[in-house]
Scaffold this motif. Structure first.
Motif, PDB file in Angstrom:
ATOM      1  N   ALA B  85      23.123  39.198  48.116  1.00  0.00           N
ATOM      2  CA  ALA B  85      23.392  38.226  49.185  1.00  0.00           C
ATOM      3  C   ALA B  85      23.699  38.946  50.492  1.00  0.00           C
ATOM      4  CB  ALA B  85      24.554  37.318  48.787  1.00  0.00           C
ATOM      5  N   LEU B  86      24.500  40.030  50.401  1.00  0.00           N
ATOM      6  CA  LEU B  86      24.828  40.757  51.633  1.00  0.00           C
ATOM      7  C   LEU B  86      23.593  41.473  52.179  1.00  0.00           C
ATOM      8  CD1 LEU B  86      27.367  41.144  53.381  1.00  0.00           C
ATOM      9  CD2 LEU B  86      27.570  43.418  52.402  1.00  0.00           C
ATOM     10  N   ALA B  87      22.740  41.953  51.267  1.00  0.00           N
ATOM     11  CA  ALA B  87      21.492  42.590  51.718  1.00  0.00           C
ATOM     12  C   ALA B  87      20.615  41.560  52.444  1.00  0.00           C
ATOM     13  CB  ALA B  87      20.753  43.193  50.528  1.00  0.00           C
ATOM     14  N   SER B  88      20.625  40.322  51.951  1.00  0.00           N
ATOM     15  CA  SER B  88      19.829  39.277  52.621  1.00  0.00           C
ATOM     16  C   SER B  88      20.393  38.996  54.010  1.00  0.00           C
ATOM     17  CB  SER B  88      19.791  37.999  51.779  1.00  0.00           C
ATOM     18  OG  SER B  88      21.036  37.320  51.818  1.00  0.00           O
ATOM     19  N   TRP B  89      21.722  39.074  54.142  1.00  0.00           N
ATOM     20  CA  TRP B  89      22.338  38.896  55.466  1.00  0.00           C
ATOM     21  C   TRP B  89      21.848  39.977  56.423  1.00  0.00           C
ATOM     22  CZ3 TRP B  89      25.616  42.833  57.318  1.00  0.00           C
ATOM     23  CH2 TRP B  89      26.131  42.595  58.594  1.00  0.00           C
ATOM     24  N   GLN B  90      21.840  41.230  55.931  1.00  0.00           N
ATOM     25  CA  GLN B  90      21.422  42.336  56.809  1.00  0.00           C
ATOM     26  C   GLN B  90      19.956  42.171  57.210  1.00  0.00           C
ATOM     27  OE1 GLN B  90      19.424  45.469  55.983  1.00  0.00           O
ATOM     28  NE2 GLN B  90      19.628  45.849  58.161  1.00  0.00           N
ATOM     29  N   VAL B  91      19.111  41.821  56.250  1.00  0.00           N
ATOM     30  CA  VAL B  91      17.678  41.684  56.533  1.00  0.00           C
ATOM     31  C   VAL B  91      17.407  40.509  57.487  1.00  0.00           C
ATOM     32  CG1 VAL B  91      15.480  41.053  55.456  1.00  0.00           C
ATOM     33  CG2 VAL B  91      16.906  42.791  54.415  1.00  0.00           C
ATOM     34  N   TRP B 133      43.157  45.505  40.337  1.00  0.00           N
ATOM     35  CA  TRP B 133      41.747  45.883  40.455  1.00  0.00           C
ATOM     36  C   TRP B 133      40.848  44.652  40.441  1.00  0.00           C
ATOM     37  CZ3 TRP B 133      40.524  50.193  42.453  1.00  0.00           C
ATOM     38  CH2 TRP B 133      41.281  51.331  42.226  1.00  0.00           C
ATOM     39  N   TYR B 134      41.194  43.714  39.577  1.00  0.00           N
ATOM     40  CA  TYR B 134      40.384  42.490  39.493  1.00  0.00           C
ATOM     41  C   TYR B 134      40.501  41.700  40.799  1.00  0.00           C
ATOM     42  CZ  TYR B 134      38.162  38.375  37.530  1.00  0.00           C
ATOM     43  OH  TYR B 134      37.303  37.332  37.308  1.00  0.00           O
ATOM     44  N   ALA B 135      41.728  41.663  41.340  1.00  0.00           N
ATOM     45  CA  ALA B 135      41.933  40.955  42.617  1.00  0.00           C
ATOM     46  C   ALA B 135      41.126  41.611  43.728  1.00  0.00           C
ATOM     47  CB  ALA B 135      43.418  40.947  42.966  1.00  0.00           C
ATOM     48  N   LEU B 136      41.105  42.957  43.703  1.00  0.00           N
ATOM     49  CA  LEU B 136      40.339  43.682  44.723  1.00  0.00           C
ATOM     50  C   LEU B 136      38.836  43.422  44.574  1.00  0.00           C
ATOM     51  CD1 LEU B 136      41.089  45.472  47.080  1.00  0.00           C
ATOM     52  CD2 LEU B 136      40.868  47.464  45.598  1.00  0.00           C
ATOM     53  N   GLN B 141      34.068  40.657  46.887  1.00  0.00           N
ATOM     54  CA  GLN B 141      32.985  39.672  46.825  1.00  0.00           C
ATOM     55  C   GLN B 141      33.209  38.568  47.861  1.00  0.00           C
ATOM     56  OE1 GLN B 141      32.279  38.454  42.722  1.00  0.00           O
ATOM     57  NE2 GLN B 141      32.489  40.553  42.044  1.00  0.00           N
ATOM     58  N   LEU B 142      34.473  38.199  48.074  1.00  0.00           N
ATOM     59  CA  LEU B 142      34.789  37.183  49.076  1.00  0.00           C
ATOM     60  C   LEU B 142      34.289  37.604  50.456  1.00  0.00           C
ATOM     61  CD1 LEU B 142      36.318  34.780  50.420  1.00  0.00           C
ATOM     62  CD2 LEU B 142      38.366  36.202  50.374  1.00  0.00           C
ATOM     63  N   THR B 143      34.450  38.893  50.802  1.00  0.00           N
ATOM     64  CA  THR B 143      34.030  39.338  52.139  1.00  0.00           C
ATOM     65  C   THR B 143      32.535  39.110  52.347  1.00  0.00           C
ATOM     66  OG1 THR B 143      33.649  41.600  51.375  1.00  0.00           O
ATOM     67  CG2 THR B 143      35.817  41.120  52.317  1.00  0.00           C
ATOM     68  N   CYS B 144      31.759  39.325  51.302  1.00  0.00           N
ATOM     69  CA  CYS B 144      30.305  39.132  51.395  1.00  0.00           C
ATOM     70  C   CYS B 144      29.980  37.673  51.712  1.00  0.00           C
ATOM     71  CB  CYS B 144      29.657  39.562  50.080  1.00  0.00           C
ATOM     72  SG  CYS B 144      28.097  38.760  49.741  1.00  0.00           S
ATOM     73  N   GLN B 189      36.287  29.181  47.018  1.00  0.00           N
ATOM     74  CA  GLN B 189      36.623  29.359  45.595  1.00  0.00           C
ATOM     75  C   GLN B 189      37.318  30.712  45.387  1.00  0.00           C
ATOM     76  OE1 GLN B 189      32.692  28.687  43.844  1.00  0.00           O
ATOM     77  NE2 GLN B 189      33.496  26.892  42.785  1.00  0.00           N
ATOM     78  N   TYR B 190      36.709  31.750  45.972  1.00  0.00           N
ATOM     79  CA  TYR B 190      37.305  33.090  45.852  1.00  0.00           C
ATOM     80  C   TYR B 190      38.675  33.128  46.516  1.00  0.00           C
ATOM     81  CZ  TYR B 190      33.202  35.518  43.971  1.00  0.00           C
ATOM     82  OH  TYR B 190      32.194  35.954  43.161  1.00  0.00           O
ATOM     83  N   LEU B 191      38.778  32.533  47.715  1.00  0.00           N
ATOM     84  CA  LEU B 191      40.023  32.594  48.483  1.00  0.00           C
ATOM     85  C   LEU B 191      41.163  31.899  47.739  1.00  0.00           C
ATOM     86  CD1 LEU B 191      41.157  33.567  51.213  1.00  0.00           C
ATOM     87  CD2 LEU B 191      40.645  31.302  52.126  1.00  0.00           C
TER      88      LEU B 191
END
Lengths: 101, 248
Positions: B85-91, B133-136, B141-144, B189-191
């Motif tokens: 998804a983030l790669a699609s944002w960049q493209v 670690w799980y929270a991180l 993923q939330l940032t993406c 959802q992530y937040l």
């Protein structure tokens, strides 16, 4: 990100045809682009020609430029002489293709 | 509530399957990157991430080894979906930006590292929510999805302005808008999950509600369907119905 060649050309023409300073000219065109939903880095000559025709006269009038219609007509002519320019694909291109466009 | 959540996940997975296959097939004809990346992101999340994570949770009580394997596949699917998804944002939104490419690379490497650590240190049971670690991993993923939501909604706003000059098709504007709504639903959802984890760590009463998470899932599924699987992307409804309500 660098400004598009169309934006640069339009600004050069306006600066040459009016008493606006370079920074004023670019700010005026940027305001018109913002109102139209574009940014200076990715706008094509065809799109900018529409913005110049429909929104720029009002912006120039607000800055006290005399004969804004004729200034914009000359900018439009200059943009039409640019021809097609290879540009990056717009973000909405995927959604245009999905509609078969 | 568990049944409702399961129904929502199934609905989202089915829509993700349909949309993902449609976009991947489309990319074979157009030879373009955006449709391939968005399509694979839907398939990775909807067909690998969610189903395998649910399978891991179900299997955890009866077959731990199989559950851990399913958990690893599921988490990899979720992380892979975010990377695509983030790669699609960049493209799509920053194709020539060097900073965006660097951000994508750094983000992707960190995502892979967090995924490996997350899988090794957590299990497919509620105890994973106590793991930092799980929270991180979730935060990453939330940032993406937040980046995608901001980009899509901002661009939909710009396209809406262009419509006044006849320089944008309302259907295209709506597709972008509903894609943004999908991304913002996923981000929320992530937040909410992350806030609940943080509040639990601080000893405060959490506000994690499966109903809210499921509702956001319904919104994400519906928005994905409208954006990618309908002919008019809801234009007739949003422009006439909402316009009439605004005027009335």
């Amino acid at each position: 990100m660098a400004d598009s060649p169309a934006f640069e050309l339009a600004c050069e023409r306006i600066e040459a045809d009016t008493n606006l300073e370079r920074i004023e000219t670019r700010g005026t065109v940027r305001l018109a682009l913002k109102a139209a939903g574009f940014n200076a880095s990715s706008i094509s000559p065809d799109q900018l020609a529409v913005v110049v025709e429909k929104l720029l006269p009002g912006e120039l009038t607000r800055r006290g430029v005399p004969n804004p219609g004729s200034v914009c007509a000359r900018v439009k002519d200059a943009l039409s002489s640019m021809g097609a320019i290879a540009q990056e694909e717009a973000p909405e291109a995927l959604f245009v293709r999905m509609g078969g466009g | 509530m568990q049944l409702l959540s399961l129904v929502v996940v199934c609905a989202y997975s089915l829509i993700a399957l349909g949309v993902g296959v449609k976009l991947v097939l489309m990319s074979r004809q157009t030879r373009r990157g955006p449709e391939l990346l968005v399509g694979l992101a839907f398939l990775a999340g909807g067909m690998v991430g969610y189903p395998f994570n649910i399978a891991a949770t179900v299997l955890w009580g009866s077959n731990a080894d199989l559950a851990l394997a399913a958990y690893a596949v599921g988490q990899t699917g979720m992380a892979g979906s975010a990377v695509l998804a983030l790669a699609s944002w960049q493209v799509m939104f920053a194709p020539s930006s060097r900073r965006a490419r660097v951000f994508l690379c750094v983000w992707g490497v960190a995502m892979a590292a967090l995924l490996v650590v997350g899988i090794r240190t957590t299990q497919p049971d509620p105890s994973r929510f106590a793991s930092s670690w799980y929270a991180l991993l979730l935060f990453w993923q939330l940032t993406c999805y937040a980046v995608l939501a901001v980009a899509a909604l901002h661009h939909a706003f710009m396209l809406h302005r262009r419509e006044a000059l006849g320089l944008s098709d309302p259907v295209v504007t709506n597709r972008m808008l509903f894609w943004g709504i999908t991304e913002i639903s996923v981000s929320l959802q992530y937040l909410i999950t992350l806030c609940s984890i943080a509040m639990a760590k601080l000893g405060m009463a959490g506000f994690f509600s499966p109903l809210i998470i499921a509702s956001l899932g319904v919104i994400a599924a519906a928005a994905t369907y409208v954006a990618f699987a309908t002919r008019t992307a809801g234009v007739s409804w949003t422009r006439t119905e909402l316009g009439a309500r605004a005027e009335g």
